[in-house]
Design a protein around this motif. Structure first.
Motif, PDB file in Angstrom:
ATOM      1  N   SER A 101       0.835  -1.203   0.000  1.00 33.80           N
ATOM      2  CA  SER A 101       0.000   0.000   0.000  1.00 33.80           C
ATOM      3  C   SER A 101       0.876   1.261   0.000  1.00 33.80           C
ATOM      4  O   SER A 101       0.584   2.237  -0.694  1.00 33.80           O
ATOM      5  CB  SER A 101      -0.927   0.003   1.216  1.00 33.80           C
ATOM      6  N   LYS A 104       2.316   1.662  -3.488  1.00 32.49           N
ATOM      7  CA  LYS A 104       1.356   2.225  -4.428  1.00 32.49           C
ATOM      8  C   LYS A 104       1.154   3.717  -4.186  1.00 32.49           C
ATOM      9  O   LYS A 104       1.007   4.509  -5.137  1.00 32.49           O
ATOM     10  CB  LYS A 104       0.027   1.473  -4.288  1.00 32.49           C
ATOM     11  N   ARG A 105       1.156   4.112  -2.918  1.00 37.20           N
ATOM     12  CA  ARG A 105       1.017   5.527  -2.613  1.00 37.20           C
ATOM     13  C   ARG A 105       2.205   6.321  -3.140  1.00 37.20           C
ATOM     14  O   ARG A 105       2.045   7.422  -3.689  1.00 37.20           O
ATOM     15  CB  ARG A 105       0.893   5.699  -1.096  1.00 37.20           C
ATOM     16  N   GLU A 107       4.061   5.562  -5.699  1.00 35.38           N
ATOM     17  CA  GLU A 107       4.048   5.601  -7.162  1.00 35.38           C
ATOM     18  C   GLU A 107       3.033   6.595  -7.690  1.00 35.38           C
ATOM     19  O   GLU A 107       3.241   7.212  -8.738  1.00 35.38           O
ATOM     20  CB  GLU A 107       3.758   4.211  -7.713  1.00 35.38           C
ATOM     21  N   THR A 108       1.940   6.763  -6.972  1.00 27.12           N
ATOM     22  CA  THR A 108       0.896   7.683  -7.447  1.00 27.12           C
ATOM     23  C   THR A 108       1.132   9.134  -7.051  1.00 27.12           C
ATOM     24  O   THR A 108       0.657  10.046  -7.733  1.00 27.12           O
ATOM     25  CB  THR A 108      -0.471   7.233  -6.909  1.00 27.12           C
ATOM     26  N   THR A 109       1.864   9.346  -5.971  1.00 26.37           N
ATOM     27  CA  THR A 109       2.008  10.716  -5.459  1.00 26.37           C
ATOM     28  C   THR A 109       3.402  11.298  -5.626  1.00 26.37           C
ATOM     29  O   THR A 109       3.548  12.508  -5.839  1.00 26.37           O
ATOM     30  CB  THR A 109       1.636  10.769  -3.967  1.00 26.37           C
ATOM     31  N   LYS A 111       6.064   9.918  -7.708  1.00 27.02           N
ATOM     32  CA  LYS A 111       6.853   9.549  -8.895  1.00 27.02           C
ATOM     33  C   LYS A 111       7.072  10.787  -9.758  1.00 27.02           C
ATOM     34  O   LYS A 111       6.121  11.445 -10.183  1.00 27.02           O
ATOM     35  CB  LYS A 111       6.122   8.478  -9.694  1.00 27.02           C
TER      36      LYS A 111
END
Length: 661
Positions: A101, A104-105, A107-109, A111
């Motif tokens: 989790s 993923k956070r 990579e979305t915020t 990167k």
């Protein structure tokens, strides 16, 4: 006393820097350094003195300009590379802990996203500069749009390239910019005139199943595509804006899944063409209603305004007529000037063209309706026909959706493109010379053709484009031997021209023997030649040049001198001449022996001029002579091959004619 100059601080040692030193100075990895150089357009350089540039070392090294590397120190993309390196460490640490989790956070915020907009503006300060560098970009994007996706080719990249390809095709069709096209072994070449006269040439591969090679570094190619997609996006936005169109065009996903091709995109115009939301439409209708209410007031004063305008126009025309008479020319007399070259041997000057001459090719197929058979390539033919004004194009349902008609028996079809030989013979070929009466209802069943329709092969479309007019379709009938498909960019007279007639040159002994062996009646010719007496040789005329043939003693002396030269070369430790070099020398001597006295003098004068040349000019002259001789040899080989094929075809015709008699 003068200051002692240190070694390696000026000249080539200061102007050039090795790749290892550049990577160390920028503090990035080698793959990131390559990406940065591709984005910025910085390439390796070759110094004149590698030893001085490498500070005395003779090791093979890649060099860059020091100023270019210094310029990269202030690049914002360089900071993005460093941020991405820090992000990769955080992501790897989260994945190592098993905290998906958090990964993923991150990579979305966090990167980092690399933007190349500022680099495009730096490399191409004007729109014309971007158009001049559009050839390679379009060729690369068309290549990636045709490749299958794998671990090296992400689906998003291929889909983005395919979208840009369709958008570029729509612009060329809408602007009528296509000028030439050519079918080659590599693919299909297209040339368009965009941006006010700038010519763009790109290559499109054939739509075959592509095998992705394993020895290609797709990381470097993907870096080029990443920059080229940004460049083409900027150019398309500007071109669409010039044409008054909305960019990007509306995309229909369902039509694209049904192989809609160009029909999956909807081109919309700016302004009054309907680009308004529901609220904007209501405001527009209210404004139109208010304008209609004020029409009655405007009509009352309309007559006086028209009368005043007519009076002003008449006065302006009377004052303008004397000025035209004084100048000696009027608007109707203005014509485009033509420029003739000063010398006949010089290159022809490009003549200016008006808008009327350039727009005639865009309406070449305006009054036609084409139907594409299932064996023909739909995408290139649809692009070419729509670019030249054809609005109604039909094809078989197997080729995809979006056709004007899928019924091959539609009476509105004027041309059908077929790429296979006819399955049934024409009616005139059947029977004993008399053609039976064929009604329109039975014509399709007996001959496989619809009466009144023109059947051509795909090459007909390409040749009509390059010729700028509709060619006679008889030479392009299904099953017919097609005329040569020539490149439209090769000037007439350069190299081999298959349309030109061959000169009457005597065949060599080998060609004559092959022609006699291939012909069916060769035996009869041999018997006839044996029965006839040989004609006596004609006596030499006084005007014929007298050739000096070397005697046997001179040949023996030449062989002995050649042997002595080889022994001297072996004793001196030098490399003796190879057999090929010896053969070339002997051939030159034989050719010189066959020359006339005047030809020998001219050859001697050329040799004296070569001796007086400098070394650099002499090498350049020898390269030029070698390349010209190589081109002439290729042309002569093609002519010899054509002469041989024509001799075989004549022999076969003669043999068939003899059998029929």
């Amino acid at each position: 006393m003068a200051k002692i100059k240190k070694k390696g601080v000026s000249g080539n040692a200061k102007n050039f820097i090795t790749r290892t030193q550049a990577v160390r100075k920028l503090q990035v990895s080698l793959p990131d350094f390559r990406r940065l150089c591709i984005f910025k357009g910085i390439y390796p350089r070759e110094p004149r003195n590698k030893k001085k540039a490498n500070k005395g070392s003779t090791q093979s090294t890649t060099f860059y300009y020091t100023k270019d590397i210094q310029y990269l120190l202030h690049e914002p993309v360089l900071q993005k590379f460093r941020d991405h390196k820090a992000f990769a460490k955080k992501l790897q640490k989260a994945l190592g802990r098993g905290d998906f989790s958090d990964a993923k956070r991150l990579e979305t915020t966090q990167k980092p996203v690399i933007r190349l907009d500022h680099i495009v503006k730096e490399r191409y300060p004007t729109f014309t500069d971007a158009l001049r560098d559009l050839d390679d970009a379009l060729s690369m994007i068309h290549l990636f749009a045709s490749l299958p996706t794998n671990e090296n080719l992400p689906p998003a990249t291929v889909a983005n390239c395919a979208r840009l390809v369709k958008e570029w095709a729509h612009y060329v069709i809408r602007a009528g910019a296509l000028r030439k096209s050519f079918l080659s072994i590599k693919g299909i070449y297209y040339q368009a005139e965009v941006g006010g006269g700038q010519e763009v040439l790109w290559l499109v591969p054939y739509s075959f199943a592509q095998n992705v090679p394993v020895d290609v570094d797709f990381r470097i190619m993907h870096t080029f595509v990443e920059f080229y997609t940004t460049l083409v996006g900027f150019v398309l936005f500007r071109l669409y804006a010039i044409e008054g169109l909305v960019y990007p065009p509306r995309f229909d996903k369902d039509a694209d899944e049904n192989a809609g091709g160009l029909g999956a995109f909807t081109i919309e115009s700016r302004g009054a063409a309907g680009l308004f939301t529901t609220g904007d439409q209501e405001k527009k209708r209210a404004e139109e209603a208010g304008e209609q209410k004020d029409v009655s007031k405007q009509m009352a004063t309309l007559g006086a305004k028209i009368a005043s305008l007519t009076n002003e126009d008449s006065a302006a025309s009377t004052t303008a007529e004397p000025e035209q008479e004084e100048g000696g020319t009027s608007r109707e007399d203005l014509t485009i000037d033509t420029f003739t070259p000063a010398a006949s041997s010089s290159d022809p000057l490009p003549q200016p063209t008006s808008s009327q001459t350039t727009s005639t090719s865009t309406t070449l197929f305006l009054n036609t309706t084409f139907y594409l058979s299932r064996e023909t390539p739909r995408e290139p033919l649809e692009f070419l026909l729509r670019s030249l004004g054809c609005k109604r194009i039909g094809w078989d349902a197997v080729l995809g959706a979006g056709a004007y008609t899928e019924d091959p028996s539609d009476i509105s079809i004027t041309h059908q493109v077929v790429d296979r030989p006819p399955t049934f013979p024409p009616p005139s070929a059947a029977g004993n010379g008399s053609a039976p009466s064929v009604t329109p209802s039975t014509a399709t069943a007996t001959t496989g053709r619809v009466p009144g329709r023109i059947y051509v092969q795909p090459q007909y479309v390409w040749d009509c484009i390059n010729a700028g007019r509709l060619l006679p379709p008889g030479e392009y009938a299904p099953g017919a031997l097609l005329p040569p498909h020539l490149s439209p960019w090769v000037k007439p007279g350069e190299g081999y021209d298959p349309t030109a007639a061959l000169p009457d040159v005597e065949h060599s002994e080998g060609e004559e023997e092959e022609a006699v062996e291939d012909s069916d009646n060769g035996m009869q010719e041999d018997l006839a030649s044996e029965s006839e007496p040989e004609p006596a040789p004609a006596p030499p005329t006084a005007t014929a040049p007298i050739e000096d043939e070397p005697s046997e003693e001179e040949e023996e002396e030449e062989e002995e001198s050649e042997y002595q030269r080889e022994l001297a070369a072996e004793a001196a430790g030098t490399k003796p001449p190879t057999p090929s070099e010896q053969a070339m020398k002997k051939q030159k001597k034989k050719n010189k022996a066959k020359m006339t006295r005047q030809q020998r003098e001219e050859e001697d004068q050329k040799e004296m001029k070569k001796v007086m040349m400098s070394r650099r000019k002499r090498k350049l002259y020898e390269k030029m002579v070698y390349s010209n001789a190589k081109k002439e040899g290729e042309v002569e080989g093609l002519k010899r091959k054509r002469r041989k094929l024509e001799g075989r075809s004549k022999g076969k015709k003669g043999g068939r004619g003899g059998e029929e008699v």
